[in-house]
Design a protein around this motif. Structure first.
Motif, PDB file in Angstrom:
ATOM      1  N   GLY A   1      23.176  47.858  31.761  1.00 14.90           N
ATOM      2  CA  GLY A   1      23.886  46.626  31.452  1.00 14.90           C
ATOM      3  C   GLY A   1      23.726  45.601  32.554  1.00 14.90           C
ATOM      4  N   CYS A   2      24.721  44.730  32.682  1.00 15.55           N
ATOM      5  CA  CYS A   2      24.593  43.609  33.608  1.00 15.55           C
ATOM      6  C   CYS A   2      25.978  43.206  34.128  1.00 15.55           C
ATOM      7  CB  CYS A   2      23.941  42.437  32.881  1.00 15.55           C
ATOM      8  SG  CYS A   2      23.799  40.927  33.829  1.00 15.55           S
ATOM      9  N   THR A   3      26.037  42.859  35.417  1.00 14.39           N
ATOM     10  CA  THR A   3      27.262  42.331  36.015  1.00 14.39           C
ATOM     11  C   THR A   3      27.062  40.855  36.324  1.00 14.39           C
ATOM     12  OG1 THR A   3      27.923  44.435  37.016  1.00 14.39           O
ATOM     13  CG2 THR A   3      28.827  42.449  37.993  1.00 14.39           C
ATOM     14  N   LEU A   4      28.028  40.033  35.897  1.00 18.12           N
ATOM     15  CA  LEU A   4      28.021  38.617  36.212  1.00 18.12           C
ATOM     16  C   LEU A   4      29.183  38.298  37.136  1.00 18.12           C
ATOM     17  CD1 LEU A   4      27.429  36.736  32.816  1.00 18.12           C
ATOM     18  CD2 LEU A   4      25.741  37.322  34.547  1.00 18.12           C
ATOM     19  N   VAL A   5      28.931  37.428  38.116  1.00 18.83           N
ATOM     20  CA  VAL A   5      29.992  36.881  38.943  1.00 18.83           C
ATOM     21  C   VAL A   5      30.103  35.397  38.606  1.00 18.83           C
ATOM     22  CG1 VAL A   5      30.822  36.430  41.275  1.00 18.83           C
ATOM     23  CG2 VAL A   5      29.595  38.560  40.779  1.00 18.83           C
ATOM     24  N   ILE A   6      31.280  34.981  38.182  1.00 20.91           N
ATOM     25  CA  ILE A   6      31.536  33.598  37.790  1.00 20.91           C
ATOM     26  C   ILE A   6      32.399  32.940  38.856  1.00 20.91           C
ATOM     27  CG2 ILE A   6      32.313  32.066  35.950  1.00 20.91           C
ATOM     28  CD1 ILE A   6      30.185  34.055  35.030  1.00 20.91           C
ATOM     29  N   SER A   7      31.876  31.896  39.494  1.00 21.06           N
ATOM     30  CA  SER A   7      32.593  31.217  40.572  1.00 21.06           C
ATOM     31  C   SER A   7      33.163  29.873  40.104  1.00 21.06           C
ATOM     32  CB  SER A   7      31.656  31.005  41.761  1.00 21.06           C
ATOM     33  OG  SER A   7      31.202  32.241  42.269  1.00 21.06           O
ATOM     34  N   ASP A   8      33.821  29.163  41.042  1.00 21.03           N
ATOM     35  CA  ASP A   8      34.455  27.867  40.758  1.00 21.03           C
ATOM     36  C   ASP A   8      35.430  27.990  39.597  1.00 21.03           C
ATOM     37  OD1 ASP A   8      32.881  26.596  42.766  1.00 21.03           O
ATOM     38  OD2 ASP A   8      31.232  26.474  41.341  1.00 21.03           O
ATOM     39  N   SER A   9      36.218  29.072  39.619  1.00 22.17           N
ATOM     40  CA  SER A   9      37.088  29.384  38.480  1.00 22.17           C
ATOM     41  C   SER A   9      38.549  29.542  38.881  1.00 22.17           C
ATOM     42  CB  SER A   9      36.606  30.680  37.813  1.00 22.17           C
ATOM     43  OG  SER A   9      35.261  30.579  37.413  1.00 22.17           O
ATOM     44  N   ALA A  10      38.935  28.988  40.018  1.00 29.56           N
ATOM     45  CA  ALA A  10      40.296  29.184  40.528  1.00 29.56           C
ATOM     46  C   ALA A  10      41.367  28.754  39.537  1.00 29.56           C
ATOM     47  CB  ALA A  10      40.463  28.430  41.850  1.00 29.56           C
ATOM     48  N   SER A  11      41.094  27.710  38.754  1.00 35.70           N
ATOM     49  CA  SER A  11      42.130  27.161  37.876  1.00 35.70           C
ATOM     50  C   SER A  11      42.551  28.115  36.768  1.00 35.70           C
ATOM     51  CB  SER A  11      41.651  25.841  37.255  1.00 35.70           C
ATOM     52  OG  SER A  11      40.555  26.060  36.389  1.00 35.70           O
ATOM     53  N   ILE A  12      41.737  29.141  36.467  1.00 34.69           N
ATOM     54  CA  ILE A  12      42.136  30.101  35.429  1.00 34.69           C
ATOM     55  C   ILE A  12      42.447  31.475  36.016  1.00 34.69           C
ATOM     56  CG2 ILE A  12      40.793  28.912  33.654  1.00 34.69           C
ATOM     57  CD1 ILE A  12      38.824  31.306  33.827  1.00 34.69           C
ATOM     58  N   LEU A  13      42.536  31.559  37.337  1.00 36.27           N
ATOM     59  CA  LEU A  13      42.775  32.856  37.978  1.00 36.27           C
ATOM     60  C   LEU A  13      44.164  32.971  38.595  1.00 36.27           C
ATOM     61  CD1 LEU A  13      39.323  33.368  39.781  1.00 36.27           C
ATOM     62  CD2 LEU A  13      40.083  34.333  37.597  1.00 36.27           C
ATOM     63  N   ASP A  14      45.006  31.952  38.401  1.00 39.12           N
ATOM     64  CA  ASP A  14      46.331  31.982  39.031  1.00 39.12           C
ATOM     65  C   ASP A  14      47.206  33.102  38.491  1.00 39.12           C
ATOM     66  OD1 ASP A  14      46.154  30.322  36.676  1.00 39.12           O
ATOM     67  OD2 ASP A  14      48.265  29.824  36.993  1.00 39.12           O
TER      68      ASP A  14
ATOM     69  N   ASN B   1      31.344  28.356  29.524  1.00 38.70           N
ATOM     70  CA  ASN B   1      32.668  28.018  29.006  1.00 38.70           C
ATOM     71  C   ASN B   1      33.623  29.186  29.235  1.00 38.70           C
ATOM     72  OD1 ASN B   1      31.699  25.562  27.936  1.00 38.70           O
ATOM     73  ND2 ASN B   1      31.019  26.582  26.068  1.00 38.70           N
ATOM     74  N   LEU B   2      34.829  28.893  29.710  1.00 38.11           N
ATOM     75  CA  LEU B   2      35.807  29.937  30.003  1.00 38.11           C
ATOM     76  C   LEU B   2      37.126  29.668  29.288  1.00 38.11           C
ATOM     77  CD1 LEU B   2      35.275  30.199  33.883  1.00 38.11           C
ATOM     78  CD2 LEU B   2      34.188  31.590  32.094  1.00 38.11           C
ATOM     79  N   GLU B   3      37.706  30.729  28.745  1.00 39.64           N
ATOM     80  CA  GLU B   3      39.045  30.649  28.162  1.00 39.64           C
ATOM     81  C   GLU B   3      39.757  31.973  28.390  1.00 39.64           C
ATOM     82  OE1 GLU B   3      41.530  30.210  23.958  1.00 39.64           O
ATOM     83  OE2 GLU B   3      39.337  30.194  23.904  1.00 39.64           O
ATOM     84  N   ARG B   4      40.979  31.912  28.899  1.00 43.39           N
ATOM     85  CA  ARG B   4      41.799  33.110  29.025  1.00 43.39           C
ATOM     86  C   ARG B   4      42.349  33.518  27.659  1.00 43.39           C
ATOM     87  NH1 ARG B   4      45.585  30.664  33.685  1.00 43.39           N
ATOM     88  NH2 ARG B   4      45.131  28.850  32.384  1.00 43.39           N
ATOM     89  N   ALA B   5      42.714  34.801  27.539  1.00 45.97           N
ATOM     90  CA  ALA B   5      43.335  35.261  26.302  1.00 45.97           C
ATOM     91  C   ALA B   5      44.601  34.451  26.042  1.00 45.97           C
ATOM     92  CB  ALA B   5      43.668  36.746  26.397  1.00 45.97           C
ATOM     93  N   MET B   6      44.869  34.194  24.774  1.00 45.77           N
ATOM     94  CA  MET B   6      45.975  33.342  24.377  1.00 45.77           C
ATOM     95  C   MET B   6      47.315  33.961  24.751  1.00 45.77           C
ATOM     96  SD  MET B   6      46.761  31.880  20.541  1.00 45.77           S
ATOM     97  CE  MET B   6      46.947  33.518  19.853  1.00 45.77           C
ATOM     98  N   GLY B   7      48.207  33.157  25.370  1.00 46.50           N
ATOM     99  CA  GLY B   7      49.552  33.604  25.665  1.00 46.50           C
ATOM    100  C   GLY B   7      50.471  33.392  24.473  1.00 46.50           C
TER     101      GLY B   7
END
Length: 236
Positions: A21-34, A87-93
């Protein structure tokens, strides 16, 4: 579950790939990691992936996800390169207003961007689906004018369908162009497609009601109805 409303554009900063498989590291993503935790789900270009590691402070905030071979076969994520935006989206709250449509972030397949044209401040984009195969059947039955489709994780309205050419079109208003990667993709680029799951459930229910026979089941049902009518009229 997701809404198809993209929250943030991240950048692919590292890729590690092997036979498993494959591992991805996604940066510049602080706004969705709080509020992120290891094991949380984040949709990356429309694919629901599990966060295996993250740091909300370093390098503008980064998180790591693992792509199994099934994901690489179904999506365009295996073609991403370092520096690509995603494109990034967190699971819906449960507490948030629901604004898109029900998106599972389980990608059904890919399509190819074949045409782009301007319409005032908006863009009209046309995509072509691949020839169906035994493992990847056609998605066209689930794509209808004014219905929903998820493209690279973004919930969009279908503006036109050409079944004969396996093509469909959407429109991006100016606001959406600025919020997702789709407006920047070149002609010939692949995109991830998830069709509206409601259509899939309806199809399965109808097929089950017909005895699981699909088209043949529908034919048998019609023949039975016609025969019953003829008998009642004394014709048969």
């Amino acid at each position: 579950m997701f809404t198809g409303l993209i929250e943030h554009l991240g950048n692919v900063s590292s890729i590690y790939q092997d036979d498993t498989g494959c591992t991805l590291v996604i940066s510049d993503s602080a706004s969705i990691l709080d509020d992120c935790h290891v094991g949380d789900s984040i949709a990356v270009n429309g694919a629901c992936l599990t966060v295996t590691e993250f740091d909300a402070q370093k390098d503008g905030g980064w998180f790591k996800v693992w792509l199994a071979n099934e994901t690489l076969q179904r999506t365009d994520l295996g073609e991403r390169t370092v520096g690509d935006q995603v494109n990034l989206e967190r699971a819906m709250g449960a507490h948030v207003r629901f604004g898109g449509h029900f998106v599972q972030a389980h990608v059904d397949g890919t399509a190819t961007l074949i045409e782009r044209s301007d319409d005032g401040d908006s863009q009209r984009l046309t995509f072509e689906l691949p020839e169906p195969t035994a493992t990847l059947p056609s998605l066209l039955p689930y794509i209808i004018p004014k219905g929903y489709v998820t493209i690279d994780g973004a919930s969009l309205t279908i503006t036109g369908v050409d079944d004969a050419k396996r093509r469909f079109s959407i429109m991006l208003i100016q606001h959406t162009q600025e919020k997702i990667t789709l407006s920047k993709k070149p002609i010939g680029a692949k995109v991830n497609i998830e069709v509206d799951m409601v259509g899939k459930y309806v199809e399965k229910s109808v097929v089950a009601a017909l005895g699981g026979g699909g088209t043949e089941g529908l034919r048998s049902l019609i023949e039975k109805v016609v025969a019953d009518v003829l008998v009642k009229k004394g014709i048969a």
